[in-house]
Write a protein that holds these residues in place. Structure first.
Motif, short mmCIF file in Angstrom:
data_model
loop_
_atom_site.label_atom_id
_atom_site.label_comp_id
_atom_site.label_asym_id
_atom_site.label_seq_id
_atom_site.Cartn_x
_atom_site.Cartn_y
_atom_site.Cartn_z
N ALA A 13 34.15 68.30 17.87
CA ALA A 13 35.14 68.13 16.83
C ALA A 13 36.40 68.94 17.42
CB ALA A 13 34.76 68.97 15.51
N ILE A 14 36.13 70.09 17.98
CA ILE A 14 37.52 70.87 18.46
C ILE A 14 38.26 70.14 19.60
CG2 ILE A 14 38.22 73.04 19.70
CD1 ILE A 14 37.54 73.34 16.63
N THR A 15 37.17 69.48 20.43
CA THR A 15 37.72 68.55 21.43
C THR A 15 38.59 67.38 21.11
OG1 THR A 15 36.20 69.51 22.89
CG2 THR A 15 37.36 67.27 23.63
N ALA A 16 37.98 66.96 20.13
CA ALA A 16 38.75 65.57 19.46
C ALA A 16 40.05 66.12 18.67
CB ALA A 16 37.79 65.00 18.40
N LEU A 17 40.11 67.04 18.14
CA LEU A 17 41.39 67.72 17.38
C LEU A 17 42.40 68.23 18.60
CD1 LEU A 17 42.71 68.51 14.91
CD2 LEU A 17 41.60 70.96 15.51
N TRP A 18 42.12 68.53 19.58
CA TRP A 18 42.75 69.32 20.78
C TRP A 18 43.47 67.88 21.62
CZ3 TRP A 18 41.55 70.69 26.32
CH2 TRP A 18 42.76 71.25 26.92
N VAL A 19 42.48 66.71 21.92
CA VAL A 19 43.10 65.54 22.20
C VAL A 19 44.04 64.84 21.57
CG1 VAL A 19 42.42 63.59 23.27
CG2 VAL A 19 41.15 65.33 23.91
N GLY A 20 43.76 64.94 20.09
CA GLY A 20 44.45 64.26 18.94
C GLY A 20 45.82 64.88 19.25
N LEU A 21 45.83 66.31 19.19
CA LEU A 21 47.18 66.95 18.83
C LEU A 21 48.00 66.86 20.17
CD1 LEU A 21 45.99 70.34 17.17
CD2 LEU A 21 47.33 68.51 16.04
N LEU A 22 47.35 66.70 21.48
CA LEU A 22 48.07 66.29 22.56
C LEU A 22 48.75 65.14 22.69
CD1 LEU A 22 45.73 68.05 25.31
CD2 LEU A 22 47.93 68.70 24.55
N GLN A 23 48.07 64.27 22.01
CA GLN A 23 48.59 62.84 22.22
C GLN A 23 49.71 62.58 20.95
OE1 GLN A 23 45.18 60.06 21.98
NE2 GLN A 23 44.72 60.38 24.14
N THR A 24 49.65 63.03 19.78
CA THR A 24 50.44 62.77 18.74
C THR A 24 51.85 63.78 18.73
OG1 THR A 24 49.40 64.38 17.27
CG2 THR A 24 48.80 62.12 17.19
N MET A 26 52.23 66.77 17.69
CA MET A 26 52.37 67.55 16.34
C MET A 26 52.73 68.85 16.70
SD MET A 26 49.50 65.88 13.86
CE MET A 26 50.11 66.96 12.53
N ILE A 27 52.26 69.28 17.61
CA ILE A 27 52.68 70.78 18.05
C ILE A 27 53.35 70.69 19.44
CG2 ILE A 27 50.83 71.71 16.56
CD1 ILE A 27 49.20 72.25 19.08
N PRO A 28 54.22 71.80 19.50
CA PRO A 28 54.80 71.89 20.67
C PRO A 28 53.75 71.86 22.00
CG PRO A 28 55.88 73.19 19.45
CD PRO A 28 54.50 72.94 18.63
N GLN A 29 54.47 71.32 23.12
CA GLN A 29 53.40 71.15 24.40
C GLN A 29 53.21 72.55 24.83
OE1 GLN A 29 52.36 68.18 25.28
NE2 GLN A 29 51.40 68.81 27.19
N SER A 30 53.99 73.68 24.66
CA SER A 30 53.95 74.84 25.19
C SER A 30 52.78 75.74 24.27
CB SER A 30 55.19 75.57 25.08
OG SER A 30 55.51 75.79 23.43
N HIS A 31 52.52 75.34 23.13
CA HIS A 31 51.36 75.94 22.36
C HIS A 31 50.03 75.22 22.40
CE1 HIS A 31 54.53 78.14 20.70
NE2 HIS A 31 54.94 77.47 19.51
N THR A 32 49.79 73.91 23.04
CA THR A 32 48.63 73.31 23.16
C THR A 32 47.76 74.09 23.98
OG1 THR A 32 49.33 71.80 24.96
CG2 THR A 32 49.70 71.25 22.54
N TRP A 33 48.20 74.80 25.11
CA TRP A 33 47.22 75.57 25.97
C TRP A 33 46.36 76.70 25.30
CZ3 TRP A 33 48.07 80.66 27.29
CH2 TRP A 33 49.18 81.12 26.97
#
Length: 89
Positions: A13-24, A26-33
């Motif tokens: 679930a967390i991996t799917a959420l993370w990949v979803g946030l990376l593709q959409t 929704m949050i800045p690229q600098s915060h996704t790490w």
């Protein structure tokens, strides 16, 4: 086995959420790490919570306690027969 399934579902679930946030985006690229770090911290907190719950619900075994007391008495008698001083202090 149930805890393994829970953890795997949580990881997926967390991996799917993370990949979803990376593709959409929704949050800045600098915060996704930071998301994997949050995930590891959350997983650690979950592990500590499960250990705490397990300790609070630790089963008592009155039958086993009686057997242990019986073994202690037998061991004391055996040692007394062999000449070993067994004093309860």
């Amino acid at each position: 086995m149930k805890h393994i399934v829970k953890i795997l579902v949580l990881v997926i679930a967390i991996t799917a959420l993370w990949v979803g946030l990376l593709q959409t985006s929704m949050i800045p690229q600098s915060h996704t790490w930071l998301l994997p770090i949050y995930f590891v911290v959350s997983l650690g907190c979950y592990g500590l919570l499960m250990v705490g719950v397990g300790l609070m619900n630790f089963p008592t075994c009155p039958h086993e306690a009686l057997l242990l007391q019986k073994d202690i008495v037998e061991a004391r008698d055996y040692l007394k027969q062999r000449g070993v001083d067994v004093s309860t202090s």
